[in-house]
Design a protein around this motif. Structure first.
Motif, PDB file in Angstrom:
ATOM      1  N   PHE A   5       0.835  -1.205   0.000  1.00  0.00           N
ATOM      2  CA  PHE A   5       0.000   0.000   0.000  1.00  0.00           C
ATOM      3  C   PHE A   5       0.867   1.251   0.000  1.00  0.00           C
ATOM      4  CE2 PHE A   5      -2.248   3.442   2.149  1.00  0.00           C
ATOM      5  CZ  PHE A   5      -3.411   3.495   1.398  1.00  0.00           C
ATOM      6  N   ASN A   6       0.559   2.151  -0.913  1.00  0.00           N
ATOM      7  CA  ASN A   6       1.270   3.422  -1.004  1.00  0.00           C
ATOM      8  C   ASN A   6       0.243   4.521  -1.219  1.00  0.00           C
ATOM      9  OD1 ASN A   6       2.812   5.678  -1.623  1.00  0.00           O
ATOM     10  ND2 ASN A   6       4.283   4.547  -2.878  1.00  0.00           N
ATOM     11  N   ILE A   7       0.111   5.404  -0.244  1.00  0.00           N
ATOM     12  CA  ILE A   7      -0.904   6.444  -0.321  1.00  0.00           C
ATOM     13  C   ILE A   7      -0.690   7.358  -1.517  1.00  0.00           C
ATOM     14  CG2 ILE A   7       0.340   8.079   1.157  1.00  0.00           C
ATOM     15  CD1 ILE A   7      -3.463   7.408   1.085  1.00  0.00           C
ATOM     16  N   ASN A   8       0.537   7.505  -1.940  1.00  0.00           N
ATOM     17  CA  ASN A   8       0.844   8.379  -3.078  1.00  0.00           C
ATOM     18  C   ASN A   8       0.250   7.858  -4.379  1.00  0.00           C
ATOM     19  OD1 ASN A   8       2.362  10.219  -1.511  1.00  0.00           O
ATOM     20  ND2 ASN A   8       4.125   8.849  -1.598  1.00  0.00           N
ATOM     21  N   ASN A   9      -0.035   6.561  -4.422  1.00  0.00           N
ATOM     22  CA  ASN A   9      -0.653   5.980  -5.618  1.00  0.00           C
ATOM     23  C   ASN A   9      -2.153   6.236  -5.669  1.00  0.00           C
ATOM     24  OD1 ASN A   9       1.840   4.928  -6.393  1.00  0.00           O
ATOM     25  ND2 ASN A   9       1.487   2.979  -5.326  1.00  0.00           N
ATOM     26  N   ARG A  12      -5.138  12.112  -5.575  1.00  0.00           N
ATOM     27  CA  ARG A  12      -5.264  12.731  -6.894  1.00  0.00           C
ATOM     28  C   ARG A  12      -4.022  13.583  -7.184  1.00  0.00           C
ATOM     29  NH1 ARG A  12     -10.512  16.143  -6.616  1.00  0.00           N
ATOM     30  NH2 ARG A  12      -9.913  16.624  -8.769  1.00  0.00           N
ATOM     31  N   PRO A  13      -3.512  13.545  -8.399  1.00  0.00           N
ATOM     32  CA  PRO A  13      -2.287  14.298  -8.721  1.00  0.00           C
ATOM     33  C   PRO A  13      -2.388  15.787  -8.419  1.00  0.00           C
ATOM     34  CG  PRO A  13      -2.767  12.727 -10.453  1.00  0.00           C
ATOM     35  CD  PRO A  13      -3.944  12.704  -9.527  1.00  0.00           C
ATOM     36  N   ASN A  14      -3.542  16.397  -8.715  1.00  0.00           N
ATOM     37  CA  ASN A  14      -3.675  17.836  -8.451  1.00  0.00           C
ATOM     38  C   ASN A  14      -3.678  18.141  -6.964  1.00  0.00           C
ATOM     39  OD1 ASN A  14      -6.342  16.592  -8.420  1.00  0.00           O
ATOM     40  ND2 ASN A  14      -7.140  18.652  -8.126  1.00  0.00           N
ATOM     41  N   ILE A  15      -4.166  17.191  -6.145  1.00  0.00           N
ATOM     42  CA  ILE A  15      -4.144  17.376  -4.694  1.00  0.00           C
ATOM     43  C   ILE A  15      -2.725  17.196  -4.170  1.00  0.00           C
ATOM     44  CG2 ILE A  15      -5.016  16.529  -2.489  1.00  0.00           C
ATOM     45  CD1 ILE A  15      -7.096  17.987  -4.233  1.00  0.00           C
ATOM     46  N   ALA A  16      -2.010  16.223  -4.721  1.00  0.00           N
ATOM     47  CA  ALA A  16      -0.624  16.001  -4.298  1.00  0.00           C
ATOM     48  C   ALA A  16       0.237  17.225  -4.580  1.00  0.00           C
ATOM     49  CB  ALA A  16      -0.057  14.780  -5.005  1.00  0.00           C
ATOM     50  N   ILE A  89     -12.533  13.300   2.011  1.00  0.00           N
ATOM     51  CA  ILE A  89     -11.933  12.031   1.584  1.00  0.00           C
ATOM     52  C   ILE A  89     -12.203  11.790   0.100  1.00  0.00           C
ATOM     53  CG2 ILE A  89     -12.001   9.519   1.900  1.00  0.00           C
ATOM     54  CD1 ILE A  89     -12.729  10.105   4.870  1.00  0.00           C
ATOM     55  N   PHE A  90     -13.438  12.045  -0.329  1.00  0.00           N
ATOM     56  CA  PHE A  90     -13.762  11.921  -1.748  1.00  0.00           C
ATOM     57  C   PHE A  90     -12.878  12.826  -2.588  1.00  0.00           C
ATOM     58  CE2 PHE A  90     -17.766   9.886  -0.540  1.00  0.00           C
ATOM     59  CZ  PHE A  90     -17.992   9.036  -1.611  1.00  0.00           C
ATOM     60  N   ARG A  91     -12.785  14.097  -2.196  1.00  0.00           N
ATOM     61  CA  ARG A  91     -12.085  15.080  -3.018  1.00  0.00           C
ATOM     62  C   ARG A  91     -10.573  14.860  -3.031  1.00  0.00           C
ATOM     63  NH1 ARG A  91     -12.781  20.415  -1.492  1.00  0.00           N
ATOM     64  NH2 ARG A  91     -13.786  20.034   0.498  1.00  0.00           N
ATOM     65  N   ALA A  92     -10.061  14.227  -1.999  1.00  0.00           N
ATOM     66  CA  ALA A  92      -8.620  13.981  -1.956  1.00  0.00           C
ATOM     67  C   ALA A  92      -8.206  12.784  -2.805  1.00  0.00           C
ATOM     68  CB  ALA A  92      -8.164  13.760  -0.514  1.00  0.00           C
ATOM     69  N   PHE A  93      -9.067  11.766  -2.877  1.00  0.00           N
ATOM     70  CA  PHE A  93      -8.626  10.497  -3.464  1.00  0.00           C
ATOM     71  C   PHE A  93      -9.374  10.052  -4.717  1.00  0.00           C
ATOM     72  CE2 PHE A  93      -7.551  10.261   1.105  1.00  0.00           C
ATOM     73  CZ  PHE A  93      -6.176  10.138   0.975  1.00  0.00           C
ATOM     74  N   CYS A  94     -10.507  10.661  -5.025  1.00  0.00           N
ATOM     75  CA  CYS A  94     -11.309  10.177  -6.150  1.00  0.00           C
ATOM     76  C   CYS A  94     -11.320  11.177  -7.308  1.00  0.00           C
ATOM     77  CB  CYS A  94     -12.745   9.906  -5.688  1.00  0.00           C
ATOM     78  SG  CYS A  94     -12.880   8.584  -4.471  1.00  0.00           S
ATOM     79  N   GLU A  95     -10.860  10.739  -8.455  1.00  0.00           N
ATOM     80  CA  GLU A  95     -10.843  11.576  -9.648  1.00  0.00           C
ATOM     81  C   GLU A  95     -12.245  11.600 -10.258  1.00  0.00           C
ATOM     82  OE1 GLU A  95      -9.017  14.307 -11.575  1.00  0.00           O
ATOM     83  OE2 GLU A  95      -7.681  12.939 -10.498  1.00  0.00           O
ATOM     84  N   PRO A  96     -12.847  12.797 -10.404  1.00  0.00           N
ATOM     85  CA  PRO A  96     -14.196  12.879 -10.973  1.00  0.00           C
ATOM     86  C   PRO A  96     -14.274  12.264 -12.368  1.00  0.00           C
ATOM     87  CG  PRO A  96     -13.589  14.968  -9.952  1.00  0.00           C
ATOM     88  CD  PRO A  96     -12.353  14.115  -9.955  1.00  0.00           C
ATOM     89  N   ASN A  97     -15.426  11.621 -12.624  1.00  0.00           N
ATOM     90  CA  ASN A  97     -15.697  11.018 -13.933  1.00  0.00           C
ATOM     91  C   ASN A  97     -14.700   9.930 -14.316  1.00  0.00           C
ATOM     92  OD1 ASN A  97     -17.962  12.801 -14.574  1.00  0.00           O
ATOM     93  ND2 ASN A  97     -16.386  14.398 -14.745  1.00  0.00           N
ATOM     94  N   GLN A  98     -13.990   9.397 -13.327  1.00  0.00           N
ATOM     95  CA  GLN A  98     -13.050   8.318 -13.599  1.00  0.00           C
ATOM     96  C   GLN A  98     -13.095   7.234 -12.528  1.00  0.00           C
ATOM     97  OE1 GLN A  98      -8.888   9.336 -14.625  1.00  0.00           O
ATOM     98  NE2 GLN A  98      -8.211   7.787 -13.157  1.00  0.00           N
TER      99      GLN A  98
END
Length: 358
Positions: A5-9, A12-16, A89-98
Motif C-alpha cells: 500500500f502506497n498512499i501516493n498511488n 489525486r495528482p492535483n491534490i498532491a 476524503i472523496f475530493r482527496a482520493f477520487c478523480e471525478p468522472n473516472q
C-alpha cells in the motif's frame, strides 16, 4: 498483511501538487500570545467573544480527543460534521468522472450522495441476509479505478456490527482506502478499529459527537487516520472549518466524560427494555440485533404503521425502500418516558389494520 500500500498511488495528482492556503492563524502560532495586538487577519477589533477567527487546527479539541481515544493529535482531523470529513476524503482520493467507490447497501445514504456530488461512480455489493459484508464479492468487484470502500459498523439502518474477521480481510486485501464509519461505536460491545490504525495504513475511522455525545446541533465530525492521510486532508480542508462556538461546546462536553458515559449506559438500558417490549407487539414480525442507539424491526405494513404513528404524534423512520429492508421501521431509543409512550401506542395500534380502500 498487505505491504504494497502506497498512499501516493491513491491521492489525486492535483491534490498532491496543491499548495494549501495559509491563514493568518496558521502563520502566527504563538501559544502565549494573549497580550498581542492582532492586526493580521482583517478582523473586527471590538471584542464580543467571537470577533476573532477560531483555531484552524482545533488544537484544544484534538488534545482532549487524543487523551480520551489514546490517539496522537497528528492522526486526527476535525470537520463540520462527519459529512464534511467524508467529502474531503472523496475530493482527496477520487478523480471525478473516472474513479469509483464501493458501498454495501443498506447503509448510510450520504456515501452515494457525496459520490454523485463529486462525479464518482458507485459500485454496490448488498449485505448478505445476516447484514454482513460479502467479502469475496467485494474484493472481486473492485477494479483499477476503485479508491474507497465504505463500511458502516455498527451499520445504519441495520444496527448490527460487522464481524471483525470480515473487516480485517477487507483491510488486508482491498486495494484502496477502507473507511470505517463508527458513528454508533459507543453503543456497541465491539471494540473500535482505532486500536488498529497502525496496523493498516489504508484505514480511515470516522466518528462523531452527534450520537453518544448528544452534540448533533454543533456538527463536529472526527477523522482518525495515518499522519500521511491526515496531512493530505489538511491540505484541502477550509481554513476555519470548525467554528469557535462548536469548539467551545465540544471541549465542555469532552471534559465531562462521566455524564457522557452515564447517558450511554442509560440508552443501552432503555434499548434493552424497548426490545423486550417490542417483542409483545403482535404486528412486529422481526426484531433485528442491535449494537446502536436504534432498533430495526420488520412489521406487517411499514408505510401504514409509519402513518399511524405520525397520527399519534410519534415520528420514526420508514426504511422499507432500502435493500433488504422491506416493511422495516427504525426506532431510535428515546428517554424512558418517550419509549413508554411509543410502546403504549404500538400496542394500541395492534387492533388496527390497513384500510381496504388505501
Amino acid at each position: 498483511m498487505k505491504t504494497t500500500f502506497n498512499i501516493n498511488n491513491l491521492v489525486r495528482p492535483n491534490i498532491a501538487a496543491l499548495k494549501p492556503y495559509s491563514s493568518a492563524r496558521d502563520e502566527f502560532k504563538d501559544a502565549t500570545s494573549n497580550q498581542m495586538i492582532f492586526l493580521d487577519a482583517n478582523e473586527n477589533p471590538f471584542e464580543n467573544g467571537v470577533n476573532r477567527y477560531p483555531d484552524p487546527q482545533q488544537k484544544d479539541v484534538k488534545s482532549l480527543l487524543s487523551k480520551i481515544k489514546n490517539i496522537p493529535t497528528e492522526n486526527i482531523l476535525l470537520g463540520n460534521g462527519s459529512d464534511e470529513v467524508l467529502d474531503l476524503i472523496f475530493r482527496a482520493f477520487c478523480e471525478p468522472n473516472q474513479d469509483n467507490i464501493i458501498t454495501l447497501p443498506p447503509t448510510y445514504g450520504m456515501y452515494d450522495v457525496l459520490a454523485n456530488t463529486n462525479a464518482i461512480d458507485v459500485l454496490t455489493v448488498e449485505l448478505d441476509i445476516d447484514f454482513q459484508p460479502k467479502v469475496e464479492e467485494i474484493l472481486n468487484t473492485q477494479n483499477d479505478d476503485t479508491k474507497l470502500l465504505f463500511l458502516c459498523s455498527p451499520n445504519n439502518p441495520t444496527a448490527n456490527s460487522f464481524e471483525a474477521s470480515k473487516i480485517e480481510k477487507l483491510l488486508t486485501n482491498f486495494n484502496g482506502i477502507v473507511v470505517i464509519d463508527e458513528a454508533y461505536i459507543d453503543f456497541s460491545e465491539d471494540k473500535s478499529w482505532l486500536s488498529r490504525l497502525s496496523d493498516f495504513p489504508n484505514l480511515i475511522v470516522t466518528q462523531t459527537l452527534s450520537k453518544a455525545y448528544g452534540m448533533a446541533g454543533i456538527r463536529l465530525g472526527i477523522c482518525y487516520a495515518s499522519t500521511e492521510i491526515i496531512s493530505i486532508l489538511n491540505k484541502i480542508k477550509p481554513p476555519y472549518n470548525v467554528n469557535q462556538l462548536t469548539q467551545q461546546k465540544a471541549i465542555q462536553r469532552l471534559e465531562n466524560q462521566q455524564d457522557v458515559q452515564n447517558e450511554i449506559q442509560n440508552i443501552i438500558l432503555e434499548r434493552r427494555l424497548l426490545i423486550k417490549a417490542l417483542a409483545s407487539v403482535t404486528w412486529i414480525n422481526t426484531i433485528y440485533p442491535t449494537q446502536a442507539n436504534f432498533v430495526l424491526v420488520k412489521v406487517d405494513d411499514a408505510t401504514n404503521r409509519y402513518n399511524q404513528l405520525v397520527e399519534k404524534g410519534i415520528v420514526v423512520r420508514n426504511r422499507t425502500n432500502q435493500p433488504l429492508c422491506e416493511n422495516c421501521l427504525r426506532f431510535t431509543v428515546g428517554t424512558s418516558e418517550e419509549n413508554e409512550k411509543l410502546i403504549a401506542v404500538l400496542k394500541d395500534l395492534a387492533g388496527f389494520t390497513k384500510p381496504s380502500w388505501s
